[in-house]
Design a protein around this motif. Structure first.
Motif, short mmCIF file in Angstrom:
data_model
loop_
_atom_site.label_atom_id
_atom_site.label_comp_id
_atom_site.label_asym_id
_atom_site.label_seq_id
_atom_site.Cartn_x
_atom_site.Cartn_y
_atom_site.Cartn_z
N TYR A 163 0.89 -1.18 0.04
CA TYR A 163 0.00 -0.03 -0.04
C TYR A 163 0.80 1.07 -0.09
O TYR A 163 0.46 2.32 -0.60
N ILE A 164 2.07 0.98 0.78
CA ILE A 164 2.92 2.32 0.66
C ILE A 164 3.43 2.52 -0.79
O ILE A 164 3.49 3.70 -1.37
N VAL A 165 3.82 1.47 -1.47
CA VAL A 165 4.17 1.54 -3.01
C VAL A 165 3.05 2.16 -3.73
O VAL A 165 3.27 3.23 -4.68
N PHE B 237 -1.49 -4.02 -8.98
CA PHE B 237 -1.46 -4.24 -7.60
C PHE B 237 -2.61 -4.96 -7.29
O PHE B 237 -4.04 -4.55 -7.63
N LEU B 238 -3.00 -6.02 -6.39
CA LEU B 238 -4.17 -6.56 -5.86
C LEU B 238 -4.72 -5.94 -4.71
O LEU B 238 -4.15 -6.03 -3.58
N ILE B 239 -5.68 -5.11 -4.82
CA ILE B 239 -5.92 -4.26 -3.57
C ILE B 239 -7.62 -4.60 -3.46
O ILE B 239 -8.29 -4.64 -4.23
N ARG B 240 -8.04 -4.55 -2.01
CA ARG B 240 -9.43 -4.87 -1.78
C ARG B 240 -10.10 -3.71 -2.02
O ARG B 240 -9.77 -2.48 -2.35
N PRO B 241 -11.45 -3.89 -2.82
CA PRO B 241 -12.18 -2.88 -3.39
C PRO B 241 -12.29 -1.57 -2.70
O PRO B 241 -12.52 -0.72 -3.29
N LEU B 242 -12.68 -1.79 -1.34
CA LEU B 242 -12.95 -0.40 -0.54
C LEU B 242 -11.61 0.26 -0.33
O LEU B 242 -11.78 1.38 -0.47
N ILE B 243 -10.52 -0.52 -0.13
CA ILE B 243 -9.40 0.22 -0.10
C ILE B 243 -8.92 0.82 -1.21
O ILE B 243 -8.45 2.15 -1.36
#
Length: 307
Positions: free
Chosen positions: A26-28, A64-70
Motif C-alpha cells: 500500500y505504501i508503494v 496491484f491486488l487491492i481490496r475494493p473498498l481500499i
C-alpha cells in the motif's frame, strides 16, 4: 523504488503471515499515485495532457491486488489531490475543467481494472481452496475409517511399504501389533450395533492417546486394530501390548446408562519376518500370534514364533 524493491525481496521469503509485505504494497501504491500526480501537475506548465495520471491509474489498477473498498478510497483520495493540485499550474479555466473531467475517466478506468483483478484473483483463490477441500475429503474417505477416524487398511499398506524400505536402508526393527476385542459379537447382539460402534470409537481414542507420535494406529476391520511401531524390538512391542491389554481391561466403557468392561487379545510380530516379495501378507505372523492368544483363553498377548 529501489529501496522498495530491496525491502520486498527481503520480506518475500518469510513463511509466516507477512503483514509487513502487505503494508509495503500500500505504501508503494501511494508513492506511485503521489508521484504521478506530482508529474502531471508540473507537466501542465509545458503541456495540457494528463497522460502520466492516466498511466499510474492503469498501473495501480492492473498490477496491484487491492481490496475494493481500499482501492476506492485510494482512487478517490488521489483524484481529490489531482483535482486541487493541477489548478496550481493551469490558468486556463476551460483546460482545467477538461483535465478534471478527463481525470474522472482515468480514475474510473483504474478503479474498474482494480475491481476486475480483485474479482479474478478472489475467484481463483476460492476455487483453489474448494478443490483442495474436496481433495482432502476424498483422501479422508479413501484412507480413513469413517467410524473411528483412524487410518484404514489401504493407508496402512502405504505406510508399511515406506517403513519396509526404511528398514532395509537403516537396518532397524519394526513391530506390528494386531489386537482384537474379545467376544465383541456378544456386545452387538446384546446391546445393539450403536453401542458396539461407540465402544470401538472409545477404544480407538484410548489407543491413540497411548501410542508414540511415531506409531500408527489403524482399524483393520470389524473389531480388529493394527499398530505399526517403527524402530521397536519385539520385546518392546510385547511390553507395550501387555500395557495396552491392562489399560483396556481396567477401562470402563460407558454408553449412556450402559457401562461395560471389555478385554482384548494381542498378536505381536516383527516386520523383519516379512518377505519383500510377499508384502501383502504383512499381517500373517501377527495374525497367527493373535490366533494363539484367542486359543489360549483370550485377554492375553502372544508373540509370533518368527519374532
Amino acid at each position: 523504488m529501489i529501496a522498495f524493491f530491496l525491502a520486498a525481496h527481503k520480506l518475500k521469503n518469510r513463511t509466516e503471515p507477512n503483514t509487513a509485505m502487505s503494508v509495503l504494497q500500500y505504501i508503494v501504491v501511494l508513492v506511485i499515485m503521489a508521484s504521478g500526480i506530482a508529474v502531471v501537475t508540473v507537466d501542465q506548465l509545458v503541456t495540457t495532457n494528463i497522460t502520466p495520471f492516466l498511466l499510474i491509474c492503469i498501473i495501480v489498477g492492473s498490477v496491484f491486488l487491492i481490496r475494493p473498498l481500499i482501492s476506492f478510497m485510494i482512487f478517490i483520495t488521489s483524484y481529490a489531490a489531482y483535482y486541487y493540485l493541477i489548478a496550481l499550474t493551469i490558468t486556463n479555466q476551460q483546460i482545467l475543467l477538461s483535465n478534471r473531467v478527463n481525470g474522472i475517466t482515468a480514475i474510473g478506468i483504474g478503479f474498474l481494472l482494480s475491481l476486475i483483478m480483485w474479482h479474478y484473483n478472489f475467484t481463483n483463490i476460492t476455487q483453489k481452496r474448494c478443490i483442495e477441500s474436496q481433495q482432502k475429503q476424498l483422501e479422508k474417505m479413501a484412507y480413513y475409517d469413517p467410524l473411528t477416524d483412524l487410518p484404514n487398511r489401504r493407508y496402512l499398506e502405504k505406510l508399511l511399504e515406506r517403513e519396509f524400505s526404511s528398514m532395509q536402508r537403516c537396518g532397524h526393527e519394526t513391530v506390528l501389533i494386531i489386537l482384537d476385542i474379545d467376544n465383541f459379537k456378544n456386545i452387538n447382539d446384546t446391546y445393539g450395533h450403536p453401542v458396539g460402534d461407540n465402544i470401538l470409537r472409545q477404544l480407538a481414542n484410548l489407543l491413540i492417546n497411548n501410542v508414540r507420535e511415531s506409531d500408527t494406529v489403524s482399524r483393520f476391520g470389524g473389531e480388529e486394530f493394527i499398530i505399526l511401531m517403527p524402530k521397536t524390538s519385539v520385546e518392546e512391542g510385547y511390553a507395550f501390548a501387555e500395557r495396552l491389554r491392562k489399560l483396556i481391561m481396567e477401562k470402563r466403557f460407558t454408553v449412556g446408562a450402559i457401562t461395560l468392561q471389555v478385554t482384548a487379545s494381542f498378536g505381536v510380530s516383527s516386520m523383519a519376518d516379512i518377505n519383500n516379495q510377499n508384502l501383502e501378507d504383512y499381517y500373517f505372523h501377527a495374525d497367527k500370534a493373535l490366533y494363539l492368544a484367542k486359543q489360549g483363553g483370550k485377554n492375553r498377548v502372544e508373540v509370533a514364533c518368527g519374532g
